[in-house]
Design a protein around this motif. Structure first.
Motif, PDB file in Angstrom:
ATOM      1  N   TYR A   1      33.420  44.825  48.310  1.00 45.32           N
ATOM      2  CA  TYR A   1      34.585  45.675  48.082  1.00 45.32           C
ATOM      3  C   TYR A   1      35.688  45.381  49.090  1.00 45.32           C
ATOM      4  CZ  TYR A   1      30.950  48.352  45.663  1.00 45.32           C
ATOM      5  OH  TYR A   1      29.911  48.742  44.844  1.00 45.32           O
ATOM      6  N   LEU A   2      36.914  45.742  48.702  1.00 41.74           N
ATOM      7  CA  LEU A   2      38.037  45.685  49.637  1.00 41.74           C
ATOM      8  C   LEU A   2      38.853  46.952  49.439  1.00 41.74           C
ATOM      9  CD1 LEU A   2      39.412  43.875  51.791  1.00 41.74           C
ATOM     10  CD2 LEU A   2      40.971  43.134  49.965  1.00 41.74           C
ATOM     11  N   GLN A   3      38.787  47.840  50.417  1.00 37.99           N
ATOM     12  CA  GLN A   3      39.613  49.043  50.409  1.00 37.99           C
ATOM     13  C   GLN A   3      40.935  48.707  51.068  1.00 37.99           C
ATOM     14  OE1 GLN A   3      39.009  52.233  49.127  1.00 37.99           O
ATOM     15  NE2 GLN A   3      41.163  52.573  49.677  1.00 37.99           N
ATOM     16  N   MET A   4      42.012  48.895  50.334  1.00 41.20           N
ATOM     17  CA  MET A   4      43.345  48.535  50.822  1.00 41.20           C
ATOM     18  C   MET A   4      44.197  49.792  50.938  1.00 41.20           C
ATOM     19  SD  MET A   4      44.002  45.046  48.642  1.00 41.20           S
ATOM     20  CE  MET A   4      44.259  45.930  47.120  1.00 41.20           C
ATOM     21  N   ASN A   5      44.594  50.117  52.144  1.00 42.38           N
ATOM     22  CA  ASN A   5      45.429  51.282  52.408  1.00 42.38           C
ATOM     23  C   ASN A   5      46.783  50.846  52.960  1.00 42.38           C
ATOM     24  OD1 ASN A   5      43.239  52.956  51.698  1.00 42.38           O
ATOM     25  ND2 ASN A   5      42.506  53.017  53.816  1.00 42.38           N
ATOM     26  N   SER A   6      47.736  51.754  52.943  1.00 47.68           N
ATOM     27  CA  SER A   6      49.079  51.477  53.479  1.00 47.68           C
ATOM     28  C   SER A   6      49.621  50.162  52.937  1.00 47.68           C
ATOM     29  CB  SER A   6      49.041  51.445  55.019  1.00 47.68           C
ATOM     30  OG  SER A   6      48.543  52.652  55.532  1.00 47.68           O
ATOM     31  N   LEU A   7      49.536  50.004  51.642  1.00 48.72           N
ATOM     32  CA  LEU A   7      49.939  48.742  51.026  1.00 48.72           C
ATOM     33  C   LEU A   7      51.431  48.489  51.184  1.00 48.72           C
ATOM     34  CD1 LEU A   7      47.632  48.915  47.924  1.00 48.72           C
ATOM     35  CD2 LEU A   7      47.770  46.975  49.495  1.00 48.72           C
ATOM     36  N   LYS A   8      51.766  47.209  51.324  1.00 49.90           N
ATOM     37  CA  LYS A   8      53.139  46.765  51.504  1.00 49.90           C
ATOM     38  C   LYS A   8      53.503  45.802  50.375  1.00 49.90           C
ATOM     39  CE  LYS A   8      52.490  46.778  56.542  1.00 49.90           C
ATOM     40  NZ  LYS A   8      52.564  45.958  57.784  1.00 49.90           N
ATOM     41  N   PRO A   9      54.784  45.665  50.081  1.00 48.03           N
ATOM     42  CA  PRO A   9      55.186  44.702  49.035  1.00 48.03           C
ATOM     43  C   PRO A   9      54.662  43.290  49.318  1.00 48.03           C
ATOM     44  CG  PRO A   9      57.000  46.154  49.526  1.00 48.03           C
ATOM     45  CD  PRO A   9      55.921  46.472  50.529  1.00 48.03           C
ATOM     46  N   GLU A  10      54.545  42.915  50.574  1.00 47.75           N
ATOM     47  CA  GLU A  10      54.064  41.569  50.905  1.00 47.75           C
ATOM     48  C   GLU A  10      52.561  41.402  50.653  1.00 47.75           C
ATOM     49  OE1 GLU A  10      55.889  43.618  52.840  1.00 47.75           O
ATOM     50  OE2 GLU A  10      55.299  43.454  54.964  1.00 47.75           O
ATOM     51  N   ASP A  11      51.866  42.465  50.295  1.00 51.86           N
ATOM     52  CA  ASP A  11      50.468  42.351  49.895  1.00 51.86           C
ATOM     53  C   ASP A  11      50.325  41.932  48.428  1.00 51.86           C
ATOM     54  OD1 ASP A  11      49.828  45.286  51.853  1.00 51.86           O
ATOM     55  OD2 ASP A  11      49.362  43.209  52.401  1.00 51.86           O
ATOM     56  N   THR A  12      51.434  41.866  47.712  1.00 50.05           N
ATOM     57  CA  THR A  12      51.396  41.462  46.311  1.00 50.05           C
ATOM     58  C   THR A  12      50.840  40.054  46.174  1.00 50.05           C
ATOM     59  OG1 THR A  12      53.248  42.899  45.704  1.00 50.05           O
ATOM     60  CG2 THR A  12      52.822  40.988  44.283  1.00 50.05           C
ATOM     61  N   ALA A  13      49.791  39.920  45.370  1.00 49.56           N
ATOM     62  CA  ALA A  13      49.106  38.638  45.206  1.00 49.56           C
ATOM     63  C   ALA A  13      47.964  38.814  44.210  1.00 49.56           C
ATOM     64  CB  ALA A  13      48.541  38.150  46.541  1.00 49.56           C
ATOM     65  N   VAL A  14      47.374  37.699  43.830  1.00 50.82           N
ATOM     66  CA  VAL A  14      46.100  37.733  43.118  1.00 50.82           C
ATOM     67  C   VAL A  14      44.995  37.653  44.172  1.00 50.82           C
ATOM     68  CG1 VAL A  14      44.615  36.638  41.411  1.00 50.82           C
ATOM     69  CG2 VAL A  14      47.102  36.629  41.092  1.00 50.82           C
ATOM     70  N   TYR A  15      44.046  38.560  44.087  1.00 46.92           N
ATOM     71  CA  TYR A  15      42.970  38.652  45.063  1.00 46.92           C
ATOM     72  C   TYR A  15      41.677  38.089  44.472  1.00 46.92           C
ATOM     73  CZ  TYR A  15      45.835  41.411  48.212  1.00 46.92           C
ATOM     74  OH  TYR A  15      46.824  41.819  49.091  1.00 46.92           O
ATOM     75  N   TYR A  16      41.003  37.284  45.282  1.00 43.58           N
ATOM     76  CA  TYR A  16      39.769  36.620  44.879  1.00 43.58           C
ATOM     77  C   TYR A  16      38.676  36.874  45.915  1.00 43.58           C
ATOM     78  CZ  TYR A  16      43.055  33.684  42.200  1.00 43.58           C
ATOM     79  OH  TYR A  16      44.036  33.226  41.370  1.00 43.58           O
ATOM     80  N   CYS A  17      37.419  36.844  45.457  1.00 42.88           N
ATOM     81  CA  CYS A  17      36.306  36.860  46.403  1.00 42.88           C
ATOM     82  C   CYS A  17      35.582  35.520  46.331  1.00 42.88           C
ATOM     83  CB  CYS A  17      35.351  38.008  46.116  1.00 42.88           C
ATOM     84  SG  CYS A  17      34.368  37.823  44.633  1.00 42.88           S
ATOM     85  N   ASN A  18      34.852  35.225  47.389  1.00 44.54           N
ATOM     86  CA  ASN A  18      34.053  34.003  47.451  1.00 44.54           C
ATOM     87  C   ASN A  18      33.071  34.175  48.592  1.00 44.54           C
ATOM     88  OD1 ASN A  18      33.169  31.207  47.542  1.00 44.54           O
ATOM     89  ND2 ASN A  18      35.089  30.689  46.519  1.00 44.54           N
TER      90      ASN A  18
END
Length: 122
Positions: free
Chosen positions: A80-97
């Protein structure tokens, strides 16, 4: 063959939160350190966070420290990835590996899932 299925992305306003999930199959999940990466349009893939096999150790990219939290459930073969206080620069496609347990910023598997889109509006 390993399968990685990311989910939980979406559109959120700046300051908001999202929780991403990545279900892993085809490998003994608990044998691997796992990580999250992201790729914004026109940019290289970037390391976000990593977690050890047991979950007792975590690492974060400088841009997300203090805002994101990685966790795992070995019984559910999920990271899991809990993301708080998100910013516009966090915009992306997120992948796990899976990640190299020594150099945790390095993905281990050549296969990538479809990713999950995170869009943060200002």
């Amino acid at each position: 063959q390993v399968q990685l299925v990311e989910s939980g992305g979406g559109l959120v306003q700046a300051g908001g939160s999202l929780r991403l999930s990545c279900a892993v199959s085809g490998r003994t999940f608990s044998s691997y350190a796992m990580g999250w990466f992201r790729q914004a349009p026109g940019k290289d893939r970037e390391f976000v966070a990593a977690i050890s096999r047991s979950g007792g150790s975590t690492n974060y990219g400088d841009s997300v420290k203090g805002r994101f939290t990685i966790s795992r459930d070995n019984a559910k073969n999920t990271v899991y990835l809990q993301m708080n206080s998100l910013k516009p620069e966090d915009t992306a496609v997120y992948y796990c590996n899976a990640v190299n347990p020594v150099v945790v910023t390095t993905p281990l598997w050549s296969y990538w899932g479809q990713g999950t889109q995170v869009t943060v509006s200002s």
